[in-house]
Design a protein around this motif. Structure first.
Motif, PDB file in Angstrom:
ATOM      1  N   LEU A 149      31.212  -6.892 -49.908  1.00 40.92           N
ATOM      2  CA  LEU A 149      32.265  -7.649 -49.224  1.00 40.92           C
ATOM      3  C   LEU A 149      33.635  -7.321 -49.793  1.00 40.92           C
ATOM      4  O   LEU A 149      34.630  -7.245 -49.051  1.00 40.92           O
ATOM      5  CB  LEU A 149      31.985  -9.151 -49.334  1.00 40.92           C
ATOM      6  N   SER A 150      33.706  -7.115 -51.097  1.00 38.39           N
ATOM      7  CA  SER A 150      34.969  -6.717 -51.722  1.00 38.39           C
ATOM      8  C   SER A 150      35.419  -5.359 -51.199  1.00 38.39           C
ATOM      9  O   SER A 150      36.615  -5.139 -50.951  1.00 38.39           O
ATOM     10  CB  SER A 150      34.816  -6.682 -53.250  1.00 38.39           C
ATOM     11  N   ALA A 151      34.466  -4.454 -51.014  1.00 34.48           N
ATOM     12  CA  ALA A 151      34.795  -3.141 -50.469  1.00 34.48           C
ATOM     13  C   ALA A 151      35.320  -3.263 -49.048  1.00 34.48           C
ATOM     14  O   ALA A 151      36.260  -2.563 -48.655  1.00 34.48           O
ATOM     15  CB  ALA A 151      33.563  -2.235 -50.508  1.00 34.48           C
ATOM     16  N   VAL A 152      34.736  -4.177 -48.271  1.00 32.23           N
ATOM     17  CA  VAL A 152      35.210  -4.392 -46.891  1.00 32.23           C
ATOM     18  C   VAL A 152      36.646  -4.901 -46.891  1.00 32.23           C
ATOM     19  O   VAL A 152      37.491  -4.422 -46.119  1.00 32.23           O
ATOM     20  CB  VAL A 152      34.281  -5.391 -46.160  1.00 32.23           C
ATOM     21  N   LEU A 153      36.950  -5.867 -47.759  1.00 33.02           N
ATOM     22  CA  LEU A 153      38.303  -6.432 -47.816  1.00 33.02           C
ATOM     23  C   LEU A 153      39.324  -5.389 -48.252  1.00 33.02           C
ATOM     24  O   LEU A 153      40.412  -5.281 -47.664  1.00 33.02           O
ATOM     25  CB  LEU A 153      38.325  -7.632 -48.761  1.00 33.02           C
TER      26      LEU A 153
END
Length: 336
Positions: free
Chosen positions: A141-145
């Motif tokens: 999710l951090s990579a998506v953000l």
């Protein structure tokens, strides 16, 4: 006017570059084990070559809305183009980021490209994420953000060229003609220049699945499979239920010969489907001793078929194959 046209073309080009420079390398690097096992260095050129048409088509689809907004801006003095472009850019940035990361991550588990199948699991997120750790989810999710922010900043680069300017030609039909030319350019990008229009299979060129999957644009494949999704509940009901029952009863008479297999003319046949249960858990099949004594007892009392093979690698395809007795990739209105 020239600045506006340059801005639209730049917007389109930046999206194409994203797929070429970020999405494809990220997919191949994250799943490098498949690359190392099956692909060679010269496959990289073929991946980019055969996937370029669908990258262009996806960029064309994503540029349609900015072109429409520019068209409205050219015809309306009070239209705030930058406000709507920023909203659209955030939405598109998030969509591109989540599809890019999800496609790369799920390939490790599914071994096929992201498609409309993902929506089957969104309704039950608890079970969908049950097999991964919390840290795994947080990291992705951090990579998506982070990727969303990066894409948004990239898509903002053409905005200065799309500033509200007084067009040299004030007549509406001149402006419309120019916009139609730009629309034609996007249409050609989306459809392609071949006799038949672009489809997802155009990226498939190799006998190696991973090379084909690397070439296929995940966002295009998602859009494409959504349009091909068909409800199957009433697709194949050609006869009333009573007539179907009569046809099947005539095919399988009650007094059919049992060929001496059972000691009774009316055996109690049960089909037990145990997902993930393999022969390694059954001692009589060469598996671990005393693991499933109840199953071994049933095998001694009944008939054991030892030459059965898996029809597919997913639950939603394997179960229909077991129930219908027909291979998974030949089921009606289904994909393999």
């Amino acid at each position: 006017m020239k600045r506006n046209i340059s801005g639209i073309i730049m917007y389109y080009a930046l999206i194409v570059c994203f797929f070429l420079v970020i999405q494809k390398p990220l997919f191949m690097l994250y799943n490098h084990a498949y690359w190392a096992a099956d692909c060679k260095a010269n496959d990289l050129w073929d991946i980019y070559l055969h996937g370029f048409a669908l990258d262009n088509a996806t960029a064309g689809l994503l540029t349609v809305i900015p072109l429409i907004l520019l068209w409205i801006s050219a015809c309306s003095r009070n239209f705030k183009l930058h406000r709507y472009m920023n909203i659209y850019n955030w939405l598109i940035a998030f969509l591109m980021a989540i599809v890019t990361v999800t496609d790369a991550v799920l390939y490790e588990f599914w071994e096929f490209k992201l498609d409309a199948t993902i929506f089957m699991y969104i309704n039950d997120p608890k079970n969908a994420f049950a097999s991964v750790t919390t840290s795994f989810i947080i990291l992705r999710l951090s990579a998506v953000l982070l990727l969303t922010v990066a894409i948004f900043l990239i898509l903002r680069l053409p905005l200065p060229l799309l500033e509200k300017t007084e067009w040299k030609y004030r007549k509406w039909y001149i402006k419309s003609a120019i916009m139609l030319c730009l629309s034609g350019f996007l249409f050609i990008s989306i459809r392609g220049t071949r006799k038949w229009p672009n489809t997802a299979p155009r990226a498939y060129y190799s006998r190696i699945d991973f090379c084909n999957h690397s070439a296929l644009n995940p966002l295009y494949n998602l859009f494409y499979t959504i349009t091909k999704t068909v409800g199957v509940h009433d697709e194949f009901k050609f006869y009333p239920e009573e007539e179907c029952a009569d046809i099947f009863n005539s095919l399988y008479p009650v007094r059919a010969a049992q060929a001496g297999i059972h000691h009774t003319t009316k055996p109690n046949v049960l089909v037990i489907i145990m997902e993930g249960f393999s022969a390694m858990f059954i001692e009589s099949l060469g598996g671990m001793p005393e693991t499933a004594p109840g199953m071994s007892r049933l095998m001694d009392e009944g008939i054991c078929f030892t030459h059965c093979y898996c029809s597919s690698f997913r639950t939603d395809r394997g179960l229909p194959a077991v129930i219908s007795g027909y291979i998974a990739n030949r089921q009606p209105v289904s994909s393999n």
